[in-house]
Scaffold this active site. Sequence first.
Site, PDB file in Angstrom:
ATOM      1  N   HIS A 122      -0.992 -32.544 114.380  1.00 38.58           N
ATOM      2  CA  HIS A 122      -1.341 -33.967 114.331  1.00 38.58           C
ATOM      3  C   HIS A 122      -0.730 -34.539 113.043  1.00 38.58           C
ATOM      4  O   HIS A 122      -0.578 -33.813 112.055  1.00 38.58           O
ATOM      5  CB  HIS A 122      -2.871 -34.057 114.288  1.00 38.58           C
ATOM      6  CG  HIS A 122      -3.454 -35.427 114.391  1.00 38.58           C
ATOM      7  ND1 HIS A 122      -3.538 -36.281 113.318  1.00 38.58           N
ATOM      8  CD2 HIS A 122      -4.010 -36.075 115.435  1.00 38.58           C
ATOM      9  CE1 HIS A 122      -4.134 -37.412 113.708  1.00 38.58           C
ATOM     10  NE2 HIS A 122      -4.425 -37.312 114.984  1.00 38.58           N
ATOM     11  N   ASP A 199      -6.891 -26.677 110.908  1.00 36.06           N
ATOM     12  CA  ASP A 199      -7.342 -27.995 111.351  1.00 36.06           C
ATOM     13  C   ASP A 199      -8.224 -27.773 112.577  1.00 36.06           C
ATOM     14  O   ASP A 199      -7.736 -27.454 113.656  1.00 36.06           O
ATOM     15  CB  ASP A 199      -6.111 -28.855 111.678  1.00 36.06           C
ATOM     16  CG  ASP A 199      -6.481 -30.196 112.316  1.00 36.06           C
ATOM     17  OD1 ASP A 199      -7.661 -30.390 112.678  1.00 36.06           O
ATOM     18  OD2 ASP A 199      -5.568 -31.034 112.471  1.00 36.06           O
ATOM     19  N   GLN A 202     -10.144 -30.310 116.860  1.00 38.10           N
ATOM     20  CA  GLN A 202     -10.292 -30.183 118.316  1.00 38.10           C
ATOM     21  C   GLN A 202     -10.942 -28.862 118.729  1.00 38.10           C
ATOM     22  O   GLN A 202     -11.068 -28.595 119.926  1.00 38.10           O
ATOM     23  CB  GLN A 202      -8.922 -30.306 119.008  1.00 38.10           C
ATOM     24  CG  GLN A 202      -8.237 -31.638 118.808  1.00 38.10           C
ATOM     25  CD  GLN A 202      -8.968 -32.803 119.491  1.00 38.10           C
ATOM     26  OE1 GLN A 202      -9.792 -32.617 120.384  1.00 38.10           O
ATOM     27  NE2 GLN A 202      -8.667 -34.012 119.048  1.00 38.10           N
ATOM     28  N   LYS A 225     -16.015 -36.261 116.287  1.00 34.70           N
ATOM     29  CA  LYS A 225     -15.503 -35.580 117.486  1.00 34.70           C
ATOM     30  C   LYS A 225     -16.502 -34.547 117.994  1.00 34.70           C
ATOM     31  O   LYS A 225     -16.299 -33.934 119.035  1.00 34.70           O
ATOM     32  CB  LYS A 225     -14.162 -34.907 117.183  1.00 34.70           C
ATOM     33  CG  LYS A 225     -13.039 -35.923 116.933  1.00 34.70           C
ATOM     34  CD  LYS A 225     -11.716 -35.220 116.771  1.00 34.70           C
ATOM     35  CE  LYS A 225     -10.670 -36.068 116.090  1.00 34.70           C
ATOM     36  NZ  LYS A 225     -10.001 -37.005 116.978  1.00 34.70           N
ATOM     37  N   CYS A 363      -0.556 -39.251 117.994  1.00 28.82           N
ATOM     38  CA  CYS A 363      -0.346 -38.907 116.567  1.00 28.82           C
ATOM     39  C   CYS A 363       0.333 -37.562 116.417  1.00 28.82           C
ATOM     40  O   CYS A 363      -0.020 -36.771 115.516  1.00 28.82           O
ATOM     41  CB  CYS A 363      -1.661 -38.922 115.786  1.00 28.82           C
ATOM     42  SG  CYS A 363      -2.440 -40.511 115.728  1.00 28.82           S
TER      43      CYS A 363
HETATM   44  N1  PMP Z   1      -6.220 -33.158 113.740  1.00 29.51           N
HETATM   45  C1  PMP Z   1      -6.308 -33.161 115.064  1.00 29.51           C
HETATM   46  C2  PMP Z   1      -5.817 -31.967 115.846  1.00 29.51           C
HETATM   47  C3  PMP Z   1      -6.839 -34.270 115.723  1.00 29.51           C
HETATM   48  O1  PMP Z   1      -6.925 -34.277 117.056  1.00 29.51           O
HETATM   49  C4  PMP Z   1      -7.294 -35.373 114.960  1.00 29.51           C
HETATM   50  C5  PMP Z   1      -7.870 -36.603 115.617  1.00 29.51           C
HETATM   51  N2  PMP Z   1      -7.173 -37.050 116.738  1.00 29.51           N
HETATM   52  C6  PMP Z   1      -7.186 -35.298 113.572  1.00 29.51           C
HETATM   53  C7  PMP Z   1      -6.658 -34.184 113.000  1.00 29.51           C
HETATM   54  C8  PMP Z   1      -7.637 -36.418 112.695  1.00 29.51           C
HETATM   55  O2  PMP Z   1      -9.020 -36.584 112.748  1.00 29.51           O
HETATM   56  P1  PMP Z   1      -9.718 -37.828 112.050  1.00 29.51           P
HETATM   57  O3  PMP Z   1      -9.004 -39.038 112.542  1.00 29.51           O
HETATM   58  O4  PMP Z   1     -11.130 -37.753 112.525  1.00 29.51           O
HETATM   59  O5  PMP Z   1      -9.594 -37.649 110.580  1.00 29.51           O
END
Ligand code: PMP
Length: 404
Positions: A122, A199, A202, A225, A363
């Site tokens: 991401h 990270d 997910q 999440k 993203c």
């Molecule tokens: N890493 C991953 C794999 C994600 O899916 C996301 C959110 N789509 C993020 C990081 C970022 O999370 P946040 O916007 O809650 O900081």
Amino acid sequence: MIDIAKIRTDFPILSRQVYGKPLVYFDNGATTQKPRCVVESIADEYYSVNANVHRGVHFLSQQATELHESSRETVRRFINARSITEIIFTRGTTESINLLASSFGEAFCSEGDEIIISVMEHHSNIVPWQMLAARKGVTLKVIPMNDKGELLLDEYESLFSEKTKLVSVTHVSNVLGTINPVKEMIATAHAHGVPALIDGAQSVPHIQVDVQDLDADFYAFSGHKIYGPTGVGILYGKGQYLDQLPPYQGGGEMIQTVSFEKTVFNELPFKFEAGTPDYIGTTALAKALDYVSAIGMESIAAYEHELTTYATERLRTIEGMRIIGEAERKGSVISFLVQDIHPFDMGTLLDRLGIAVRTGHHCAQPLMIRLGIEGTVRASFAFYNTKEEIDSMVTAIERVRKMF
Ligand code: PMP
């Protein structure tokens, strides 16, 4: 067994309609809906406890502090960290990674050093490292993947050099759904004397995560999440590393003493928590973690796996369907394209039929470049979703397909 009908009554939003159609919410990868206990916790604490934490001698402040600090213990237990001093409250995964990129980068990285990430990250696990690269002259090395969306572990191993300072990879891809073999990847990093950040944005909501079993050095995730409120997240870090890292931001809470000549920083974890924390949010996050723990992460994972398998089989029956990401081990995320229908068109038309999916690059633009596509449609499931909802989505996709 999960009692879905009962669970769904805990999430009032799931019974609303959009455009006169029952809402089918399949955008759980972006954010999850909140059970009553989470929303009520926010109102209750504002109505009956609210006071700033840590600094007060008065009753309310002490009670708010107790709630906030007991939430830290709930998080510790949930991911099986050794100590509450290893649990840092942040705004979310993004801030957790930025914190580490800033502090770890400051302490351990210099010109010519290398950081390993993967092709399926991401943006929040790419850009902070690029910013560090610009500041410190660090180089990023990228683990490639095969066409099924699985990281190439031999190539990963060959990326290490004596300059490698950190590995930072996602546990579960938010686009492909791939569950990466992070335990093995962390062991590889350790064999080279390198720490690893995972990270977990997910993964934590969907599979049981035990940071000690993984032997992760750092682990990041977002409260929103995992059925908690927005604005709260976690950075787990092994004490041995956190002790060596400089603070991220300066201000109140993160200090022991301040004079104009010298400031002594606070102990862990407060050293990394400048300013008033979102103590209302941390209490609500703890409620969310208690809620999923009561259902059981193993039951959640098993049910979501069943949903994802069912959805994959049903989607495959659609003419012109192309599923993006066919890894052996997948979480509850399915990305797809149908014929040459633009993901945005598909998403917009599905929305009119009550189906909320996400469309676009999610993203993860470097991953889109690797796949040679602009974007995908993504359905991501939670334990409150049902096979009937999947049937509704399949019928809706068929309708949209016939329109083109
Ligand atoms: N890493 C991953 C794999 C994600 O899916 C996301 C959110 N789509 C993020 C990081 C970022 O999370 P946040 O916007 O809650 O900081």
